[in-house]
Enzyme design. Sequence first.
Site, mmCIF file in Angstrom:
data_model
loop_
_atom_site.group_PDB
_atom_site.id
_atom_site.type_symbol
_atom_site.label_atom_id
_atom_site.label_comp_id
_atom_site.label_asym_id
_atom_site.label_seq_id
_atom_site.Cartn_x
_atom_site.Cartn_y
_atom_site.Cartn_z
ATOM 1 N N THR A 175 14.791 14.190 23.917
ATOM 2 C CA THR A 175 14.042 13.602 22.809
ATOM 3 C C THR A 175 14.544 12.163 22.629
ATOM 4 O O THR A 175 15.228 11.856 21.655
ATOM 5 C CB THR A 175 14.255 14.419 21.510
ATOM 6 O OG1 THR A 175 15.670 14.625 21.322
ATOM 7 C CG2 THR A 175 13.561 15.756 21.562
ATOM 8 N N SER A 185 16.230 21.293 20.964
ATOM 9 C CA SER A 185 16.392 19.833 20.961
ATOM 10 C C SER A 185 16.523 19.339 19.528
ATOM 11 O O SER A 185 16.036 19.980 18.593
ATOM 12 C CB SER A 185 15.154 19.137 21.523
ATOM 13 O OG SER A 185 14.827 19.585 22.798
ATOM 14 N N CYS A 204 23.734 11.206 21.439
ATOM 15 C CA CYS A 204 23.008 11.583 20.217
ATOM 16 C C CYS A 204 23.270 10.758 18.959
ATOM 17 O O CYS A 204 22.340 10.539 18.186
ATOM 18 C CB CYS A 204 23.273 13.039 19.922
ATOM 19 S SG CYS A 204 22.568 14.087 21.194
ATOM 20 N N PHE A 205 24.503 10.315 18.706
ATOM 21 C CA PHE A 205 24.769 9.698 17.404
ATOM 22 C C PHE A 205 23.803 8.547 17.121
ATOM 23 O O PHE A 205 23.133 8.506 16.094
ATOM 24 C CB PHE A 205 26.220 9.208 17.313
ATOM 25 C CG PHE A 205 27.224 10.293 17.000
ATOM 26 C CD1 PHE A 205 26.813 11.574 16.692
ATOM 27 C CD2 PHE A 205 28.582 10.021 16.996
ATOM 28 C CE1 PHE A 205 27.736 12.579 16.400
ATOM 29 C CE2 PHE A 205 29.511 11.005 16.699
ATOM 30 C CZ PHE A 205 29.091 12.281 16.414
#
Length: 480
Positions: free
Chosen positions: A88, A127, A272-273
Amino acid sequence: MVKICCIGAGYVGGPTMAVIALKCPSIEVVVVDISVNRINAWNSDQLPIYEPGLDDVVKECRGRNLFFSTDVEKHVYEADIIFVSVNTPTKTRGLGAGKAADLTYWESAARMIADVSKSDKIVVEKSTVPVRTAEAIEKILNHNSKGIHFSILSNPEFLAEGTAIQDLLNPDRVLIGGRETPEGQKAVQALKEVYAHWVPEDRIITSNLWSAELAKLVANAFLAQRISSVNAVSALCEATGADVSQVAYSVGKDSRIGTKFLNASVGFGGSCFQKDILNLVYICECNGLAEVANYWKQVIKINDYQKNRFVNRVVSSMFNTVSQKKIAVLGFAFKKDTGDTRETAAIDVCKGLLGDNATISIYDPQVTEDQIQRDLAMNKFDWDHPIHLQPLSPASVKKLRVTWDAYEAAKEAHGVCILTEWDEFKQLDYQRIYDNMQKPAFIFDGRNVIDPKKLREIGFIVYSIGRPLDPWLENLPAMS
Ligand SMILES: NC(=O)C1=CN([C@@H]2O[C@H](COP(=O)(O)OP(=O)(O)OC[C@H]3O[C@@H](n4cnc5c(N)ncnc54)[C@H](O)[C@@H]3O)[C@@H](O)[C@H]2O)C=CC1
Ligand SMILES: O=C(O)[C@H]1O[C@H](OP(=O)(O)OP(=O)(O)OC[C@H]2O[C@@H](n3ccc(=O)[nH]c3=O)[C@H](O)[C@@H]2O)[C@H](O)[C@@H](O)[C@@H]1O
């Protein structure tokens, strides 16, 4: 026998499904992916990701009740529960570019599920997605459903890389969000029963769909915010003579604050962060909450500031230029115990040093030369797509060497930068490194893994994030 299919055999899909297979021998788990290479690797002795303990789990279950396949449609058709764990990424073009989540892969997975299904299914968001994505997925599935019923659940993943297997075996919590209808609650119960094979009941939290989706984004934002907070303090420590390790220790001893995630560093990385905070910022903006968006945006700004500040420390202490100088970079992964380099601070630091015309020599125990070349040649956000859709032959960076030994990397270097906290960097023979370097020899510790006092005794000029400055650096600007 309950059948689970997971779409996406990546850092999340692979380990989570392997642990489900391990703990639930009565469930058949198939992980599918469009990347043939990735699936081949999962079926080989050389797994596509490095994660302590993963090999053993896969060895025990593969061929028993855990399978990896490229036959996506067959296994989706046969499954009772489908996890979707695809990329994503942050959108790079169009509406919301640079912030919003790109749901292309998710949408295509949902359309495929609707196309091939002939029986009712539970579809699980694994996700990380924007809040209310389940609503869009429901629409896609139900408008194409041919009378089949799909229940959508949100079951975000909280594992951290490097400790994925431990996190999965012993999670702080498992979160399951579902519709507050009888069908929705039935689906929640079915997924709860899967985790209940090994997770104590009081750690399985249920909520409504939107709370589960939002909780994942907020958890990552809180964790990243702690790092940006301590990194902001590290700059103040350097200006005042305080030591960030001592400040963080004293602050963290307050049980309301806690000791974890207070290590100052050259900046947080990982897939991700940044992506998830940008996504949160975009959602706030879309809801007219400009002040809230700005608040979270600051977490990213401080992270970028910290990486720039580090590069500026290196350049300014080495007589304001690193042109034609050799800089050894120890560690390229975004944290220790992983080979993952997505959004690693090392990319920005190396690009900064190359921008000032340095020659860099990199050593990381888990990252290949090919990966480093790709990372340094790729544009922002391009990395977060299935491997075969990334740029295939990036131009190689000429002023870059990759070595398989820290001593080789540091040989004849003017400076050494430590960018990942690998344990082995604590054990290096720094006297040997010093003896083989150009003088004055500099060391820039972006992870606070070395003892500055000992290295100063050897003769190094030392910069250690957030710690009292070496007299050499005291009057040099960290930011231009
Ligand atoms: N990496 C991490 O530690 C964590 C990641 N997440 C989230 O999990 C999701 C996945 O992340 P990763 O596993 O790290 O990504 P990844 O890039 O390692 O894996 C995603 C996989 O999905 C495959 N894929 C994409 N579209 C597909 C399709 N239509 N059909 C079949 N396969 C398809 C890709 O080929 C790739 O192998 C992301 O939303 C991420 O934010 C959540 C928690 C932790
Ligand atoms: O959604 C995700 O992808 C995951 O993101 C993080 O996990 P991860 O990125 O794998 O690793 P972390 O341990 O959180 O480290 C992230 C970055 O912060 C840095 N960090 C961490 C802690 C700290 O005190 N200081 C610090 O600089 C690390 O070196 C690393 O670059 C979260 O910890 C997971 O809960 C979450 O599931």
